[in-house]
Structures are given as structure tokens and as C-alpha cells.
Design a protein around this motif. Structure first.
Motif, PDB file in Angstrom:
ATOM      1  N   UNK A 147      32.376  23.829  25.894  1.00 12.61           N
ATOM      2  CA  UNK A 147      32.208  24.027  27.331  1.00 12.61           C
ATOM      3  C   UNK A 147      33.539  24.342  27.987  1.00 12.61           C
ATOM      4  N   UNK A 148      34.575  23.583  27.601  1.00 15.60           N
ATOM      5  CA  UNK A 148      35.886  23.778  28.204  1.00 15.60           C
ATOM      6  C   UNK A 148      36.444  25.150  27.848  1.00 15.60           C
ATOM      7  N   UNK A 149      36.284  25.554  26.583  1.00 17.99           N
ATOM      8  CA  UNK A 149      36.815  26.850  26.143  1.00 17.99           C
ATOM      9  C   UNK A 149      36.137  28.000  26.894  1.00 17.99           C
ATOM     10  N   UNK A 150      34.817  27.931  26.977  1.00 15.52           N
ATOM     11  CA  UNK A 150      34.072  28.978  27.673  1.00 15.52           C
ATOM     12  C   UNK A 150      34.480  29.036  29.142  1.00 15.52           C
ATOM     13  N   UNK A 151      34.627  27.861  29.767  1.00 18.69           N
ATOM     14  CA  UNK A 151      35.020  27.818  31.173  1.00 18.69           C
ATOM     15  C   UNK A 151      36.387  28.444  31.384  1.00 18.69           C
ATOM     16  N   UNK A 152      37.329  28.124  30.504  1.00 16.68           N
ATOM     17  CA  UNK A 152      38.680  28.656  30.649  1.00 16.68           C
ATOM     18  C   UNK A 152      38.691  30.173  30.510  1.00 16.68           C
ATOM     19  N   UNK A 153      37.960  30.689  29.545  1.00 18.58           N
ATOM     20  CA  UNK A 153      37.940  32.133  29.329  1.00 18.58           C
ATOM     21  C   UNK A 153      37.285  32.864  30.504  1.00 18.58           C
TER      22      UNK A 153
ATOM     23  N   UNK B  69      36.804  31.733  33.532  1.00 15.13           N
ATOM     24  CA  UNK B  69      37.565  31.528  34.762  1.00 15.13           C
ATOM     25  C   UNK B  69      38.802  32.421  34.801  1.00 15.13           C
ATOM     26  N   UNK B  70      39.466  32.562  33.657  1.00 11.68           N
ATOM     27  CA  UNK B  70      40.624  33.454  33.597  1.00 11.68           C
ATOM     28  C   UNK B  70      40.216  34.881  33.933  1.00 11.68           C
ATOM     29  N   UNK B  71      39.053  35.306  33.430  1.00 11.15           N
ATOM     30  CA  UNK B  71      38.560  36.647  33.739  1.00 11.15           C
ATOM     31  C   UNK B  71      38.255  36.775  35.235  1.00 11.15           C
ATOM     32  N   UNK B  72      37.633  35.740  35.807  1.00 15.62           N
ATOM     33  CA  UNK B  72      37.310  35.776  37.240  1.00 15.62           C
ATOM     34  C   UNK B  72      38.573  35.836  38.093  1.00 15.62           C
ATOM     35  N   UNK B  73      39.543  34.960  37.807  1.00 16.39           N
ATOM     36  CA  UNK B  73      40.769  34.926  38.607  1.00 16.39           C
ATOM     37  C   UNK B  73      41.531  36.243  38.480  1.00 16.39           C
ATOM     38  N   UNK B  74      41.620  36.768  37.240  1.00 16.24           N
ATOM     39  CA  UNK B  74      42.304  38.040  37.050  1.00 16.24           C
ATOM     40  C   UNK B  74      41.623  39.174  37.787  1.00 16.24           C
ATOM     41  N   UNK B  75      40.286  39.207  37.719  1.00 19.09           N
ATOM     42  CA  UNK B  75      39.522  40.240  38.418  1.00 19.09           C
ATOM     43  C   UNK B  75      39.735  40.147  39.923  1.00 19.09           C
ATOM     44  N   UNK B  76      39.693  38.944  40.460  1.00 22.10           N
ATOM     45  CA  UNK B  76      39.817  38.783  41.908  1.00 22.10           C
ATOM     46  C   UNK B  76      41.237  39.096  42.382  1.00 22.10           C
ATOM     47  N   UNK B  77      42.230  38.651  41.624  1.00 25.68           N
ATOM     48  CA  UNK B  77      43.611  38.913  42.020  1.00 25.68           C
ATOM     49  C   UNK B  77      43.944  40.402  41.934  1.00 25.68           C
ATOM     50  N   UNK B  78      43.329  41.087  40.997  1.00 29.62           N
ATOM     51  CA  UNK B  78      43.546  42.536  40.941  1.00 29.62           C
ATOM     52  C   UNK B  78      42.998  43.195  42.205  1.00 29.62           C
ATOM     53  N   UNK B  79      41.832  42.732  42.665  1.00 32.45           N
ATOM     54  CA  UNK B  79      41.279  43.246  43.906  1.00 32.45           C
ATOM     55  C   UNK B  79      42.192  42.964  45.085  1.00 32.45           C
TER      56      UNK B  79
ATOM     57  N   UNK C  78      39.074  18.539  37.840  1.00 27.59           N
ATOM     58  CA  UNK C  78      40.243  19.225  37.282  1.00 27.59           C
ATOM     59  C   UNK C  78      40.009  20.737  37.272  1.00 27.59           C
ATOM     60  N   UNK C  79      38.791  21.138  36.964  1.00 25.03           N
ATOM     61  CA  UNK C  79      38.469  22.569  36.944  1.00 25.03           C
ATOM     62  C   UNK C  79      38.698  23.198  38.310  1.00 25.03           C
ATOM     63  N   UNK C  80      38.131  22.613  39.353  1.00 28.87           N
ATOM     64  CA  UNK C  80      38.264  23.179  40.701  1.00 28.87           C
ATOM     65  C   UNK C  80      39.716  23.136  41.161  1.00 28.87           C
ATOM     66  N   UNK C  81      40.421  22.058  40.838  1.00 30.44           N
ATOM     67  CA  UNK C  81      41.823  21.954  41.250  1.00 30.44           C
ATOM     68  C   UNK C  81      42.672  23.042  40.592  1.00 30.44           C
ATOM     69  N   UNK C  82      42.468  23.269  39.298  1.00 34.47           N
ATOM     70  CA  UNK C  82      43.264  24.263  38.579  1.00 34.47           C
ATOM     71  C   UNK C  82      42.947  25.682  39.045  1.00 34.47           C
ATOM     72  N   UNK C  83      41.659  25.979  39.227  1.00 40.40           N
ATOM     73  CA  UNK C  83      41.286  27.332  39.658  1.00 40.40           C
ATOM     74  C   UNK C  83      41.784  27.590  41.073  1.00 40.40           C
ATOM     75  N   UNK C  84      41.672  26.590  41.952  1.00 40.58           N
ATOM     76  CA  UNK C  84      42.174  26.753  43.322  1.00 40.58           C
ATOM     77  C   UNK C  84      43.673  27.018  43.317  1.00 40.58           C
ATOM     78  N   UNK C  85      44.407  26.242  42.507  1.00 41.25           N
ATOM     79  CA  UNK C  85      45.853  26.433  42.432  1.00 41.25           C
ATOM     80  C   UNK C  85      46.196  27.817  41.886  1.00 41.25           C
ATOM     81  N   UNK C  86      45.476  28.256  40.840  1.00 41.51           N
ATOM     82  CA  UNK C  86      45.750  29.566  40.248  1.00 41.51           C
ATOM     83  C   UNK C  86      45.490  30.681  41.255  1.00 41.51           C
TER      84      UNK C  86
END
Length: 290
Positions: A20-26, A28-38, A131-139
């Protein structure tokens, strides 16, 4: 309490073992990268418009930077929504799944009380969700800062309100897991989440149209499920003064952005509600006939 912490640790290990953690990290990284590119493309477009208008630059906190401000707050809303979704899906079978597949009988035969089992499950899943929400928000916020230079006025209180919502959603999902089947629990919590969101929309319409009835219904919805009220409170702290002024003029017409801080009584109720949900789950499962 020691047994509860042990169950929490085992829940974390279970999440890792099920990837679950591995899938979430992968994802989420794709989501954050996609959004930051926008956001990067948006910022470049705004710079080009400013240069075409003969301007040396634009103010980070001024009206010329409104698209970046909106993108930041909407990005945080997506984090809030994804965190709430994960909190439900990861916790929906915390107790009921083990009961349904027959594992619970072997677990409760060990020297651990049922209340400690429920508490440990809640602590474990709550840790993952928070921890998930805190890390994604910070990123997301750090990425937007590096790209555009924009930083919301009060990101820490805003993130804190979002984390409190994750604690509440996890507690309610654990409670439902002691009362209903896994499927029924998931549907029920999502319906509650929808009630909170509908309450926010009714509140916006009620404020804009001066409708006391809709305002009262919105308050009742916030009591039943205060997650949307917590988000609106978080969004208030993410808005610079320019956005807040627009919200005041529009009289709260935007249902996703809060124009006032969250009421202290509602904030207190959210914390008490989460603790009541966990306490009721411990009491109910301790007296449940398996």
C-alpha cells in the motif's frame, strides 16, 4: 496501551507488506509531478503576458498572481480529497475484514483485549493517513514555492486542519468497521463525506442568497460531518489578502474557499467527535458477539 501500540506497529507493517505504501508513493509522486508541471507552465505563461504588457515583473502577492494562488489552493484541495479517499479505503476493513475472513477469532485468542485491538488499528492507520497528507502537502507547497515564489500566508494552521480531518475520517471509518460489513462501511462513510460537502455548498448558497434555512441546514451538516468545514477553515489560511477580499465581495459564493476562519466550537467538536468515534468503536467491539 503497550498492546495497542503493538497492533499499530503491525498495522503499519501490514500496509507495507500489501505494498500500500509503495503504491501510494509512486502514484503520489506522479500526481505531484504532474501538478507542478502544470503550475510551471502557468507561471511561464503569466511571465510572458507581463513581458508583453511591458512590465518588469509581477507581484507574488498581488492580483496579477491570482492564477497561481488559485492553483495552490486547489492543489491543496486535491491533497485533502485524496487523503480523505485514502483514509476511507485503507481503513474500511480495519476490523470487519478480519471478522469476515475468520482471522479475528485467532487474533482475540491472544492476550490482548478487543478495545486495545481497535485502538491499535486506529493508531496505525491514522499514522499512515496523517503522514501521507503532511508529506504531500509539504511537497506541493515547497514545489510551488520553488517554481513561482508564492507561499500561502499560514500554511501550518491550514495543514493542521487538514490533518485533523484525516484523524476524524479514520476514526469514523474504524467505528463503521465495528458496526457494519466492509462494503456497507465504505458506502456509509462516503455518504457522510458527501453530507459534509453538500453542507458547504448549501452554506455558500445560503450566505449569498440570505437564506436562513440553508444556513441552518449547513450548520447541521457540519455537525454531522465537519470535514468540509475543516477544509474551508484550512483554505482561509491559504488565501492572501487579495483573495480574501474577493471572497468578502462575493459573499462566500465560492464553495471551495472559506471566507472566514473556522469557528472554535466547530474545531473543538471535530476533535471530540474523532475521540468519541474511536471510544464508541472500542466499546462496541468489546461487546460484539463474534
Amino acid at each position: 496501551m503497550r498492546n495497542a501500540l503493538l497492533i499499530a506497529e503491525l498495522s503499519l507493517r501490514e500496509a507495507v507488506r500489501k505494498r500500500l505504501v509503495v503504491v501510494l508513493l509512486l502514484l503520489t509522486a506522479a500526481f505531484v509531478g504532474f501538478y507542478l508541471y502544470g503550475v510551471l507552465r502557468l507561471d511561464q505563461n503569466l511571465d510572458q503576458r507581463a513581458a508583453s504588457a511591458g512590465l518588469d515583473g509581477r507581484s507574488v502577492s498581488g492580483l496579477s498572481n491570482l492564477p497561481v494562488m488559485y492553483a495552490t489552493i486547489f492543489g491543496m484541495y486535491l491533497v485533502f480529497f485524496l487523503g480523505s479517499l485514502m483514509a476511507v479505503l485503507s481503513t474500511v476493513g480495519a476490523i470487519s475484514a478480519d471478522v469476515e475472513n475468520g482471522v479475528m477469532q485467532s487474533v482475540i485468542a491472544r492476550p490482548i483485549t478487543r478495545a486495545e485491538l481497535v485502538l491499535g488499528r486506529w493508531l496505525g492507520f491514522m499514522t499512515v493517513n496523517v503522514v501521507y497528507v503532511a508529506l504531500v502537502s509539504a511537497a506541493l507547497l515547497v514545489g510551488i514555492k520553488l517554481i513561482t515564489g508564492f507561499v500561502p500566508p499560514s500554511p501550518l494552521p491550514a495543514t493542521g486542519l487538514m490533518l485533523l480531518s484525516m484523524v476524524l475520517v479514520t476514526g469514523l471509518t474504524v467505528l463503521g468497521s465495528t458496526l457494519f460489513t466492509t462494503l456497507a462501511n465504505g458506502i456509509g462513510v462516503f455518504v457522510l463525506y458527501g453530507v459534509g460537502f453538500a453542507g458547504g455548498i448549501m452554506g455558500s448558497i445560503g450566505t449569498f442568497a440570505d437564506s436562513p434555512t440553508l444556513t441552518i441546514l449547513s450548520r447541521l451538516a457540519n455537525i454531522v460531518m465537519p470535514t468540509n468545514a475543516l477544509w474551508l477553515g484550512a483554505s482561509y489560511y491559504l488565501q492572501p489578502s487579495a483573495l480574501r477580499n474577493i471572497g468578502e465581495v462575493a459573499r462566500g459564493a465560492n464553495p471551495l474557499f472559506g471566507s472566514t476562519p473556522i469557528l472554535p466550537t466547530l474545531l473543538l467538536w471535530s476533535g471530540v467527535y474523532a475521540l468519541l468515534a474511536v471510544g464508541l468503536a472500542m466499546w462496541r467491539f468489546s461487546r460484539r458477539d463474534l
